[in-house]
Design an enzyme around this catalytic site. Structure first.
Site, mmCIF file in Angstrom:
data_model
loop_
_atom_site.group_PDB
_atom_site.id
_atom_site.type_symbol
_atom_site.label_atom_id
_atom_site.label_comp_id
_atom_site.label_asym_id
_atom_site.label_seq_id
_atom_site.Cartn_x
_atom_site.Cartn_y
_atom_site.Cartn_z
ATOM 1 N N ASP A 149 0.920 -1.108 0.034
ATOM 2 C CA ASP A 149 0.003 0.010 0.068
ATOM 3 C C ASP A 149 1.036 1.301 0.005
ATOM 4 O OD1 ASP A 149 -2.104 -1.489 -0.144
ATOM 5 O OD2 ASP A 149 -2.602 -1.505 2.285
ATOM 6 N N LEU A 182 -0.043 16.965 -10.197
ATOM 7 C CA LEU A 182 0.022 17.331 -8.777
ATOM 8 C C LEU A 182 1.245 16.967 -7.949
ATOM 9 C CD1 LEU A 182 -3.695 15.639 -8.367
ATOM 10 C CD2 LEU A 182 -3.144 18.147 -8.563
ATOM 11 N N LYS A 224 -17.206 -12.649 9.328
ATOM 12 C CA LYS A 224 -17.409 -11.355 9.741
ATOM 13 C C LYS A 224 -17.713 -10.597 8.561
ATOM 14 C CE LYS A 224 -14.090 -8.009 9.824
ATOM 15 N NZ LYS A 224 -15.194 -7.196 8.779
ATOM 16 N N GLU A 271 -22.948 -8.015 2.726
ATOM 17 C CA GLU A 271 -22.454 -9.431 2.655
ATOM 18 C C GLU A 271 -23.262 -10.446 3.238
ATOM 19 O OE1 GLU A 271 -17.730 -7.953 2.482
ATOM 20 O OE2 GLU A 271 -18.502 -8.723 4.428
ATOM 21 N N GLN A 313 -21.287 2.416 13.614
ATOM 22 C CA GLN A 313 -22.110 1.921 14.726
ATOM 23 C C GLN A 313 -21.635 0.978 15.502
ATOM 24 O OE1 GLN A 313 -26.368 1.795 13.260
ATOM 25 N NE2 GLN A 313 -25.597 2.742 11.446
ATOM 26 N N SER A 359 -8.649 7.683 8.697
ATOM 27 C CA SER A 359 -8.638 6.647 7.448
ATOM 28 C C SER A 359 -9.418 5.267 7.919
ATOM 29 C CB SER A 359 -7.245 6.222 6.979
ATOM 30 O OG SER A 359 -7.349 5.331 6.287
ATOM 31 N N ASP A 365 -9.776 -5.570 8.992
ATOM 32 C CA ASP A 365 -8.401 -6.598 9.230
ATOM 33 C C ASP A 365 -8.389 -6.433 10.895
ATOM 34 O OD1 ASP A 365 -8.537 -6.999 6.736
ATOM 35 O OD2 ASP A 365 -7.065 -5.862 6.366
#
Length: 310
Positions: A15, A29, A186, A191, A229, A251, A257
């Site tokens: 990442d 930019l 999870k 999903e 929530q 972020s 994870d």
């Protein structure tokens, strides 16, 4: 004897995050210096577990220049790595923060396809990793064009070994894995709806859908993520709903994870479901407090856990 954990990431990434003042089209930019961090579901779970003082092994695919960078980054964090080398390039993701609006833009790239031979080798190698894990976390997306049945076979291998399987993925991969029956899954509400064959679920339908999955033997524990929530956990005998603490969100990268890692860190020590869900929400929320692709700090996670627990 301490319980052992293995995380599996079939589509990891590096990442790359940066920031820039005022994103506009058709203009060059000038971004700030980039930060490179390991990414991908199971990779992030292991990185988060390390922050909580819990040891895990990481199995992940690695290819090309980006794969070498990923391996070096993980070794730099002193993690136990088991790279599976492939010929194609490990993918990158790009995340950029617009400093003028404080909005984050996330660009994700697909992973290269795993060949059938590579898939066969992975299924042969994984059972040889010692010690045999008490918990295995299979997390993240599948590489492009990988048949979801590959995940089914992976789940079967570990169930036959007596390992508790935790799944955190999406789409057909999630549905196929759950068909085999897992220890914990999870899903978010979308999903969960997909798993029970619905286009969408109202909040009042969550109970019925989660309990249906458990009653069918598809999971022992279902944790439904509700975003800001919080989350609700279902088992055969329990329903536990916990609200997320109010934090300044910088972020959301890695929050899911981190939530999985928080729950596993408790379950691996024999903790109960309420404690596991509390730690999961604390770690997920603490990660949202961090800029770019960084995960939570142990201090923030512990502070939020006690705030939730009191």
């Amino acid at each position: 004897m301490d319980k052992t954990i293995l995380t599996i990431t079939l589509n990891p990434s590096v990442d790359k995050s940066s920031s820039v003042q005022n994103i506009v089209p058709e203009k060059k930019l000038r971004c700030n210096s980039p930060i490179y961090e390991p990414g991908g579901g199971g990779v992030n779970v292991s990185r988060a577990l390390k922050r909580l003082g819990v040891v895990s092994d990481i199995f992940f695919t690695s290819g090309g220049r980006t794969g070498r960078l990923l391996e070096n980054l993980l070794k730099g964090e002193e993690l136990n790595v088991f790279p599976f080398h492939i010929t194609s390039e490990t993918r990158e993701n790009f995340i950029v923060l617009d400093l003028s609006t404080n909005k984050q833009y996330r660009f994700g790239f697909p992973g290269e396809e795993l060949t059938l031979e590579q898939q066969k080798d992975i299924l042969s190698i994984l059972p040889t990793i010692n010690p045999c894990p008490d918990f295995v976390v299979i997390s993240g997306s599948l590489p492009t064009n990988t048949n979801p049945n590959f995940l089914r076979r992976l789940v079967n291998i570990y169930k036959a070994m007596g390992t508790k399987v935790i799944i955190d993925t999406s789409g057909e991969a999630l549905k196929t894995a759950v068909e085999e029956g897992v220890f914990l899954l999870k899903p978010n509400i979308g999903e969960l709806a997909f798993l029970v064959g619905k286009e969408k679920l109202e909040e009042t339908d969550i109970d019925h859908a989660a309990r249906f999955i458990i009653s069918q033997g598809k999971a022992e524990i279902v944790v439904v993520s509700l975003g800001s929530q919080g989350a609700v956990l279902f088992s055969e005998s329990e329903k536990i709903k916990i609200a997320a603490p109010v934090v300044e969100v910088k972020s959301t990268v890695g929050a899911g994870d981190s939530m999985v890692a928080g729950m596993v860190s408790v379950l691996v020590k024999g903790g109960n479901c309420k404690e596991a869900l509390s730690m999961g929400i604390a770690c997920g929320s603490a990660t949202t407090m961090t800029q770019g692709t960084g995960l939570f700090t142990k201090e923030n996670a512990k502070h939020l856990f006690y705030e939730i627990w009191k």
